[in-house]
Design an enzyme around this catalytic site. Structure first.
Site, PDB file in Angstrom:
ATOM      1  N   ASN A  89       3.519  11.524 -11.703  1.00 41.13           N
ATOM      2  CA  ASN A  89       2.633  10.364 -11.602  1.00 41.13           C
ATOM      3  C   ASN A  89       1.561  10.494 -12.673  1.00 41.13           C
ATOM      4  O   ASN A  89       0.934  11.542 -12.803  1.00 41.13           O
ATOM      5  CB  ASN A  89       1.939  10.307 -10.230  1.00 41.13           C
ATOM      6  CG  ASN A  89       2.901   9.967  -9.109  1.00 41.13           C
ATOM      7  OD1 ASN A  89       4.081   9.692  -9.348  1.00 41.13           O
ATOM      8  ND2 ASN A  89       2.391   9.964  -7.890  1.00 41.13           N
ATOM      9  N   ARG A 107      11.013   3.082  -4.716  1.00 37.45           N
ATOM     10  CA  ARG A 107      10.460   4.308  -4.149  1.00 37.45           C
ATOM     11  C   ARG A 107       9.522   3.929  -2.999  1.00 37.45           C
ATOM     12  O   ARG A 107       8.527   3.235  -3.204  1.00 37.45           O
ATOM     13  CB  ARG A 107       9.690   5.083  -5.220  1.00 37.45           C
ATOM     14  CG  ARG A 107       8.969   6.294  -4.668  1.00 37.45           C
ATOM     15  CD  ARG A 107       8.294   7.136  -5.750  1.00 37.45           C
ATOM     16  NE  ARG A 107       7.603   8.244  -5.095  1.00 37.45           N
ATOM     17  CZ  ARG A 107       6.295   8.501  -5.189  1.00 37.45           C
ATOM     18  NH1 ARG A 107       5.506   7.741  -5.937  1.00 37.45           N
ATOM     19  NH2 ARG A 107       5.761   9.490  -4.524  1.00 37.45           N
ATOM     20  N   GLU A 165       2.183  14.108  -4.666  1.00 40.01           N
ATOM     21  CA  GLU A 165       0.888  14.599  -5.134  1.00 40.01           C
ATOM     22  C   GLU A 165       0.242  15.609  -4.181  1.00 40.01           C
ATOM     23  O   GLU A 165      -0.818  15.337  -3.604  1.00 40.01           O
ATOM     24  CB  GLU A 165      -0.072  13.427  -5.375  1.00 40.01           C
ATOM     25  CG  GLU A 165       0.447  12.410  -6.372  1.00 40.01           C
ATOM     26  CD  GLU A 165      -0.616  11.394  -6.807  1.00 40.01           C
ATOM     27  OE1 GLU A 165      -1.694  11.363  -6.194  1.00 40.01           O
ATOM     28  OE2 GLU A 165      -0.359  10.646  -7.751  1.00 40.01           O
ATOM     29  N   HIS A 225       3.886  11.147   2.013  1.00 41.17           N
ATOM     30  CA  HIS A 225       2.869  10.527   1.161  1.00 41.17           C
ATOM     31  C   HIS A 225       1.578  10.489   1.988  1.00 41.17           C
ATOM     32  O   HIS A 225       1.045   9.434   2.299  1.00 41.17           O
ATOM     33  CB  HIS A 225       3.329   9.136   0.711  1.00 41.17           C
ATOM     34  CG  HIS A 225       2.665   8.633  -0.543  1.00 41.17           C
ATOM     35  ND1 HIS A 225       3.353   8.247  -1.658  1.00 41.17           N
ATOM     36  CD2 HIS A 225       1.354   8.451  -0.854  1.00 41.17           C
ATOM     37  CE1 HIS A 225       2.500   7.831  -2.600  1.00 41.17           C
ATOM     38  NE2 HIS A 225       1.274   7.948  -2.126  1.00 41.17           N
ATOM     39  N   TYR A 237      -1.779   8.402 -14.571  1.00 41.03           N
ATOM     40  CA  TYR A 237      -2.689   7.252 -14.709  1.00 41.03           C
ATOM     41  C   TYR A 237      -3.591   7.389 -15.929  1.00 41.03           C
ATOM     42  O   TYR A 237      -3.793   6.436 -16.655  1.00 41.03           O
ATOM     43  CB  TYR A 237      -3.509   7.061 -13.427  1.00 41.03           C
ATOM     44  CG  TYR A 237      -2.644   6.589 -12.283  1.00 41.03           C
ATOM     45  CD1 TYR A 237      -2.381   5.240 -12.088  1.00 41.03           C
ATOM     46  CD2 TYR A 237      -2.028   7.504 -11.409  1.00 41.03           C
ATOM     47  CE1 TYR A 237      -1.551   4.802 -11.070  1.00 41.03           C
ATOM     48  CE2 TYR A 237      -1.189   7.071 -10.393  1.00 41.03           C
ATOM     49  CZ  TYR A 237      -0.960   5.718 -10.225  1.00 41.03           C
ATOM     50  OH  TYR A 237      -0.122   5.288  -9.224  1.00 41.03           O
ATOM     51  N   GLU A 265       5.146   7.164 -10.603  1.00 41.83           N
ATOM     52  CA  GLU A 265       4.038   6.206 -10.465  1.00 41.83           C
ATOM     53  C   GLU A 265       3.335   6.065 -11.797  1.00 41.83           C
ATOM     54  O   GLU A 265       3.039   7.066 -12.463  1.00 41.83           O
ATOM     55  CB  GLU A 265       2.973   6.682  -9.467  1.00 41.83           C
ATOM     56  CG  GLU A 265       3.310   6.490  -8.020  1.00 41.83           C
ATOM     57  CD  GLU A 265       2.184   6.989  -7.098  1.00 41.83           C
ATOM     58  OE1 GLU A 265       1.000   6.893  -7.475  1.00 41.83           O
ATOM     59  OE2 GLU A 265       2.531   7.476  -6.008  1.00 41.83           O
TER      60      GLU A 265
HETATM   61  C1  FCB Z   1      -1.829   7.897  -6.474  1.00 43.57           C
HETATM   62  C2  FCB Z   1      -1.202   7.760  -5.107  1.00 43.57           C
HETATM   63  C3  FCB Z   1      -0.828   6.341  -4.758  1.00 43.57           C
HETATM   64  C4  FCB Z   1      -1.826   5.337  -5.239  1.00 43.57           C
HETATM   65  C5  FCB Z   1      -2.172   5.577  -6.695  1.00 43.57           C
HETATM   66  C6  FCB Z   1      -3.157   4.587  -7.274  1.00 43.57           C
HETATM   67  O1  FCB Z   1      -2.635   9.032  -6.498  1.00 43.57           O
HETATM   68  O2  FCB Z   1      -0.051   8.555  -5.016  1.00 43.57           O
HETATM   69  O3  FCB Z   1      -0.625   6.283  -3.372  1.00 43.57           O
HETATM   70  O4  FCB Z   1      -2.922   5.331  -4.419  1.00 43.57           O
HETATM   71  O5  FCB Z   1      -2.679   6.867  -6.872  1.00 43.57           O
END
Ligand code: FCB
Length: 470
Positions: free
Chosen positions: A291, A75, A164, A119, A293, A368
């Site tokens: 995405n 990607r 995002e 992006h 985290y 992500e």
């Molecule tokens: C996301 C972004 C990516 C990267 C990660 C850690 O929000 O899409 O570009 O910075 O965080």
């Protein structure tokens, strides 16, 4: 041991501004991130993406790296100002040629190209004309999508319109910690709408130019919002409306949630939404990019003591959480990554199961997931990033758990292939499974890259006995 579906797509992800460099070469125009990073004081260490990972000049080497990792997909994002320097008018041939070589190089190595159109690197000229709060930007985005589709549509397998949009709208236009560093809440909500509209128009443009079997997608950083106690249910609802349903609503259901409109009534009357816009935003999609985290923890704030704002983003001139004045973002228990984000993979399972429940016919793909850690180079010259392996292992197990629970998850992309420009944090935060030496640009496999290659080759996680984080 966990097993993934047969055609599960294993990949890694990057974004143009974070890796390419060559910011003013071969006709590329300036983007809002060039302006932002060139403004003293906005990026840690004064870092810029001028050189980044020099990926623009090291394309073949990086393609070989991907091949050695054995991933089935990559990607990347297309830099709008490289392809269309001012955001309007004809293509910049040299820019298109770069992506053409990238796509051909991937296909020659049997790696499926997953291209993100946007992006975050809006051409500066379009920001000067008003940026995403300005309706015309959505049409410009559709034109750019058409050009990209004409140039690469015969070969790109999966198109992701936006990455995002939450960050583009709220961090770019409300808190201002991202480009273009504006702190105008009403404009941020207009940006939300024009991103949704631009997404829909771009899907239409791609459908008419790309291969018939190309997949259409969008990547959202959906927030898995939890409340501290039951008394916080309304705080959860508000944060969920602003963060998630502001995009899921128009894109997947063809309408903004009523509670979002009511919550934000003191900021805007949403008159920028015209008849037919919501229907345009809702285009048939093949897969939803997610995405993830960490989860988000909220509590109702009744005005006592300082309001906690531990949402994982830097504090800016204003809050990105528009009209959430009575919502606190509570610091969560550790362990943490270098970003200060807590590690809790259970949020990913729950999020995927919620999406499956709410949108049973919409497959998902983790576009992500990954972590920043200190990553010191050991005496043996290697990076023994056991913490990253642990993070990836936990999150892949969480994906597999969601699949076992019925979620149709089609793939997983590690963020990131290599250490890169982490936006306002500059190069201080390393997310790569491959290390990039800032002086020599040399790429070195971290232990996690070896580990990931083995996982990809096996199509399953190795047996591992680890305690779940509470
Ligand atoms: C996301 C972004 C990516 C990267 C990660 C850690 O929000 O899409 O570009 O910075 O965080």
């Amino acid at each position: 041991m966990t097993t993934f579906p047969e055609h599960f797509l294993w990949g890694t992800a990057t974004a143009a501004y974070q890796v390419e460099g060559a910011w003013n070469e071969d006709g590329r125009g300036p983007s809002i991130w060039d302006t932002f990073s060139h403004t003293p004081g906005l990026v840690a260490g004064g870092d810029t993406g001028d050189v980044a990972c020099d990926h623009y000049h090291r394309l073949e080497e990086d393609l070989d790296l991907l091949a050695a990792l054995g991933v089935g997909a990559y990607r990347f994002s297309i830099s709008w100002p490289r392809v269309q320097p001012g955001g309007t008018g004809p293509v910049n041939r040299a820019g298109v040629d770069f992506y053409s070589r990238l796509v051909d190089g991937l296909l020659a190595r049997n790696i499926s190209p997953v291209a993100t159109l946007y992006h975050w690197d809006l051409p500066q000229e379009l920001e000067d004309a008003g940026g995403w709060p300005h309706r015309d930007t959505a049409s410009r985005f559709a034109d750019y999508a058409r050009l990209a589709g004409e140039a690469l549509g015969d070969r790109v397998r999966t198109w992701i319109t936006l990455n995002e949009p939450w960050c583009s709208a709220y961090l770019g236009y409300a808190s201002g910690v991202h480009a273009p560093a504006r702190a105008e809440p009403a404009a941020a909500l207009a940006a939300v709408h024009h991103l949704n509209l631009g997404h829909g128009l771009a899907v239409q443009a791609l459908r008419s130019t790309a291969a018939k079997d190309a997949q259409m997608s969008v990547t959202l950083n959906l927030h898995h919002v939890r409340g501290v106690s039951e008394r916080d249910a309304d705080a959860v609802r508000r944060a969920d409306a602003l963060a998630n349903r502001a995009f899921l609503g128009p894109m997947l259901e063809g309408a903004y949630p009523r509670d979002l409109i009511a919550d934000t009534a003191s900021v805007t009357d949403w008159s920028f939404v015209r008849d037919g816009d919501e229907a345009t935003a809702r285009q048939p999609l093949d897969v939803l990019g997610v995405n993830y985290y960490n989860p988000t923890l909220v509590r109702r704030w009744d005005g006592d003591g300082p309001r906690e704002t531990a949402d994982g983003h830097q504090d800016g001139a204003a809050s990105p959480w528009i009209a959430c004045e009575d919502v606190e973002f509570v610091k969560q228990p550790g362990p943490y990554t270098e970003m200060g984000w807590n590690i809790d993979e259970t949020g990913l399972t729950e999020l995927l199961l919620r999406l499956h429940r709410d949108y049973p016919d919409m497959p998902t793909m983790i576009t992500e997931n990954g972590a920043a850690f200190p990553d010191p180079v050991a005496a043996d010259g290697r990076v023994h990033d056991a913490d990253r392996i642990d993070y990836l292992h936990r999150h892949l197990a969480a994906v597999s758990e969601a699949i076992a629970g019925g979620a149709d998850v089609r793939g997983y992309f590690v963020w990131s292939l290599m250490d890169n420009f982490e936006w306002a944090h500059g190069y201080a935060k390393r997310f790569g499974i491959v290390r990039v030496d800032r002086e020599t640009m040399e790429r070195t496999w971290k232990d996690s890259a070896h580990w990931y290659r083995d996982v990809v080759a096996a199509g399953e996680l190795p047996a591992r006995d680890f305690a779940r984080h509470a």
